[in-house]
Design a protein around this motif. Structure first.
Motif, PDB file in Angstrom:
ATOM      1  N   CYS A 207       0.844  -1.185   0.000  1.00  0.00           N
ATOM      2  CA  CYS A 207       0.000   0.000   0.000  1.00  0.00           C
ATOM      3  C   CYS A 207       0.881   1.237   0.000  1.00  0.00           C
ATOM      4  N   TYR A 208       0.602   2.216  -0.842  1.00  0.00           N
ATOM      5  CA  TYR A 208       1.410   3.444  -0.921  1.00  0.00           C
ATOM      6  C   TYR A 208       1.143   4.371   0.263  1.00  0.00           C
ATOM      7  N   TYR A 209       0.057   4.152   0.978  1.00  0.00           N
ATOM      8  CA  TYR A 209      -0.298   5.062   2.069  1.00  0.00           C
ATOM      9  C   TYR A 209       0.290   4.599   3.402  1.00  0.00           C
ATOM     10  N   CYS A 210       0.013   3.348   3.756  1.00  0.00           N
ATOM     11  CA  CYS A 210       0.457   2.873   5.070  1.00  0.00           C
ATOM     12  C   CYS A 210       1.640   1.906   4.983  1.00  0.00           C
ATOM     13  N   GLN A 211       2.075   1.593   3.787  1.00  0.00           N
ATOM     14  CA  GLN A 211       3.175   0.666   3.526  1.00  0.00           C
ATOM     15  C   GLN A 211       2.871  -0.759   3.978  1.00  0.00           C
ATOM     16  N   GLY A 212       1.575  -1.071   4.227  1.00  0.00           N
ATOM     17  CA  GLY A 212       1.190  -2.425   4.591  1.00  0.00           C
ATOM     18  C   GLY A 212       1.094  -3.292   3.342  1.00  0.00           C
ATOM     19  N   LYS A 213       1.093  -4.608   3.552  1.00  0.00           N
ATOM     20  CA  LYS A 213       1.058  -5.537   2.417  1.00  0.00           C
ATOM     21  C   LYS A 213      -0.336  -6.151   2.254  1.00  0.00           C
ATOM     22  N   GLY A 214      -0.668  -6.499   1.010  1.00  0.00           N
ATOM     23  CA  GLY A 214      -1.890  -7.236   0.716  1.00  0.00           C
ATOM     24  C   GLY A 214      -3.109  -6.392   0.390  1.00  0.00           C
ATOM     25  N   HIS A 215      -2.939  -5.073   0.273  1.00  0.00           N
ATOM     26  CA  HIS A 215      -4.093  -4.244  -0.112  1.00  0.00           C
ATOM     27  C   HIS A 215      -3.607  -3.009  -0.858  1.00  0.00           C
ATOM     28  N   TRP A 216      -4.539  -2.362  -1.545  1.00  0.00           N
ATOM     29  CA  TRP A 216      -4.239  -1.129  -2.264  1.00  0.00           C
ATOM     30  C   TRP A 216      -4.615   0.071  -1.403  1.00  0.00           C
ATOM     31  N   LYS A 217      -4.194   1.242  -1.848  1.00  0.00           N
ATOM     32  CA  LYS A 217      -4.477   2.468  -1.106  1.00  0.00           C
ATOM     33  C   LYS A 217      -5.985   2.702  -1.019  1.00  0.00           C
ATOM     34  N   ARG A 218      -6.717   2.442  -2.101  1.00  0.00           N
ATOM     35  CA  ARG A 218      -8.168   2.698  -2.095  1.00  0.00           C
ATOM     36  C   ARG A 218      -8.901   1.788  -1.119  1.00  0.00           C
ATOM     37  N   ASN A 219      -8.270   0.647  -0.734  1.00  0.00           N
ATOM     38  CA  ASN A 219      -8.883  -0.269   0.224  1.00  0.00           C
ATOM     39  C   ASN A 219      -8.243  -0.177   1.606  1.00  0.00           C
ATOM     40  N   CYS A 220      -7.314   0.725   1.789  1.00  0.00           N
ATOM     41  CA  CYS A 220      -6.569   0.840   3.043  1.00  0.00           C
ATOM     42  C   CYS A 220      -7.488   1.410   4.128  1.00  0.00           C
ATOM     43  N   SER A 221      -7.623   0.683   5.231  1.00  0.00           N
ATOM     44  CA  SER A 221      -8.520   1.139   6.305  1.00  0.00           C
ATOM     45  C   SER A 221      -8.007   2.422   6.948  1.00  0.00           C
ATOM     46  N   LYS A 222      -6.690   2.578   7.071  1.00  0.00           N
ATOM     47  CA  LYS A 222      -6.125   3.787   7.667  1.00  0.00           C
ATOM     48  C   LYS A 222      -6.406   5.002   6.771  1.00  0.00           C
ATOM     49  N   TYR A 223      -6.206   4.825   5.444  1.00  0.00           N
ATOM     50  CA  TYR A 223      -6.444   5.906   4.485  1.00  0.00           C
ATOM     51  C   TYR A 223      -7.922   6.310   4.501  1.00  0.00           C
ATOM     52  N   LEU A 224      -8.819   5.336   4.502  1.00  0.00           N
ATOM     53  CA  LEU A 224     -10.255   5.628   4.493  1.00  0.00           C
ATOM     54  C   LEU A 224     -10.687   6.341   5.769  1.00  0.00           C
ATOM     55  N   ALA A 225     -10.098   5.951   6.917  1.00  0.00           N
ATOM     56  CA  ALA A 225     -10.437   6.610   8.180  1.00  0.00           C
ATOM     57  C   ALA A 225      -9.933   8.055   8.171  1.00  0.00           C
ATOM     58  N   ASP A 226      -8.689   8.271   7.678  1.00  0.00           N
ATOM     59  CA  ASP A 226      -8.138   9.626   7.610  1.00  0.00           C
ATOM     60  C   ASP A 226      -8.927  10.488   6.621  1.00  0.00           C
TER      61      ASP A 226
ATOM     62  N   GLY B 115     -11.020  13.924   7.599  1.00  0.00           N
ATOM     63  CA  GLY B 115     -10.620  15.177   6.972  1.00  0.00           C
ATOM     64  C   GLY B 115      -9.134  15.450   7.064  1.00  0.00           C
ATOM     65  N   HIS B 116      -8.322  14.500   7.543  1.00  0.00           N
ATOM     66  CA  HIS B 116      -6.878  14.695   7.617  1.00  0.00           C
ATOM     67  C   HIS B 116      -6.207  14.578   6.263  1.00  0.00           C
ATOM     68  N   VAL B 117      -6.877  13.958   5.313  1.00  0.00           N
ATOM     69  CA  VAL B 117      -6.299  13.747   3.983  1.00  0.00           C
ATOM     70  C   VAL B 117      -7.269  14.284   2.942  1.00  0.00           C
ATOM     71  N   LYS B 118      -6.721  14.929   1.902  1.00  0.00           N
ATOM     72  CA  LYS B 118      -7.552  15.365   0.780  1.00  0.00           C
ATOM     73  C   LYS B 118      -7.716  14.174  -0.164  1.00  0.00           C
ATOM     74  N   LYS B 119      -8.630  14.304  -1.103  1.00  0.00           N
ATOM     75  CA  LYS B 119      -8.955  13.224  -2.013  1.00  0.00           C
ATOM     76  C   LYS B 119      -7.759  12.748  -2.831  1.00  0.00           C
ATOM     77  N   LYS B 120      -6.854  13.654  -3.236  1.00  0.00           N
ATOM     78  CA  LYS B 120      -5.736  13.277  -4.100  1.00  0.00           C
ATOM     79  C   LYS B 120      -4.585  12.662  -3.331  1.00  0.00           C
ATOM     80  N   GLY B 121      -4.703  12.527  -2.028  1.00  0.00           N
ATOM     81  CA  GLY B 121      -3.689  11.824  -1.255  1.00  0.00           C
ATOM     82  C   GLY B 121      -2.662  12.741  -0.620  1.00  0.00           C
ATOM     83  N   THR B 122      -2.820  14.028  -0.692  1.00  0.00           N
ATOM     84  CA  THR B 122      -1.861  14.923  -0.046  1.00  0.00           C
ATOM     85  C   THR B 122      -2.292  15.164   1.381  1.00  0.00           C
ATOM     86  N   ALA B 123      -1.335  15.040   2.341  1.00  0.00           N
ATOM     87  CA  ALA B 123      -1.650  15.214   3.759  1.00  0.00           C
ATOM     88  C   ALA B 123      -1.730  16.697   4.099  1.00  0.00           C
ATOM     89  N   GLU B 124      -2.544  17.046   5.098  1.00  0.00           N
ATOM     90  CA  GLU B 124      -2.694  18.444   5.515  1.00  0.00           C
ATOM     91  C   GLU B 124      -1.654  18.820   6.531  1.00  0.00           C
TER      92      GLU B 124
END
Length: 144
Positions: A112-131, A135-144
């Motif tokens: 995963c490009y977001y959390c560096q975990g294995k076995g899933h993509w960024k769009r399925n990443c639970s950490k990314y979806l929670a962030d 509102g900590h992350v914008k749609k394009k993946g840039t952190a605030e």
């Protein structure tokens, strides 16, 4: 119908011939549509008794047609003569069925490009979806 016309004539109320014929033709069931069409196309000028005799002879023919149709009616109908449907070429050779498509999804070694975990993509990443939801992350993946 003729009984009603006779009663009216007995009472002194004469119905014009064309009106009586028109009323009789309009009251016929749909099975007489060919008879009515022929009568109107040939511009027949008949009296009511003549029309009734023509209708009686037409009724015999209509009943014959219905009997023939009823004889051929069956409850279980199967098509005969055609082979079963399948994947055939014009020459009659059978074509191999299409292979099933492999299951689409991340492989176990995918990172995963977001959390560096294995076995899933960024769009399925639970950490990314929670962030994303908090509102900590914008749609394009840039952190605030």
């Amino acid at each position: 119908m003729s009984g009603h016309a006779k009663k009216l004539s007995d009472l002194g109320m004469m119905i014009p011939n064309q009106l009586g014929i028109h009323r009789v033709l309009q009251s016929l069931p749909p099975s007489y549509k060919n008879f009515v069409m022929n009568y109107n196309m040939q511009n027949m000028n008949k009296d009511l008794p003549e029309l009734f005799s023509m209708l009686k002879s037409a009724e015999v023919e209509i009943k014959k047609e219905n009997q023939v149709l009823m004889v051929n009616k069956t409850t279980s109908f199967k098509k005969q003569g055609k082979p079963n449907k399948g994947n055939f070429k014009k020459g009659g050779k059978k074509v191999a069925p299409h292979p099933e498509k492999p299951k689409v999804g991340p492989k176990p070694e995918t990172v995963c490009y977001y959390c560096q975990g294995k076995g899933h993509w960024k769009r399925n990443c639970s950490k990314y979806l929670a962030d994303l939801k908090s509102g900590h992350v914008k749609k394009k993946g840039t952190a605030e």
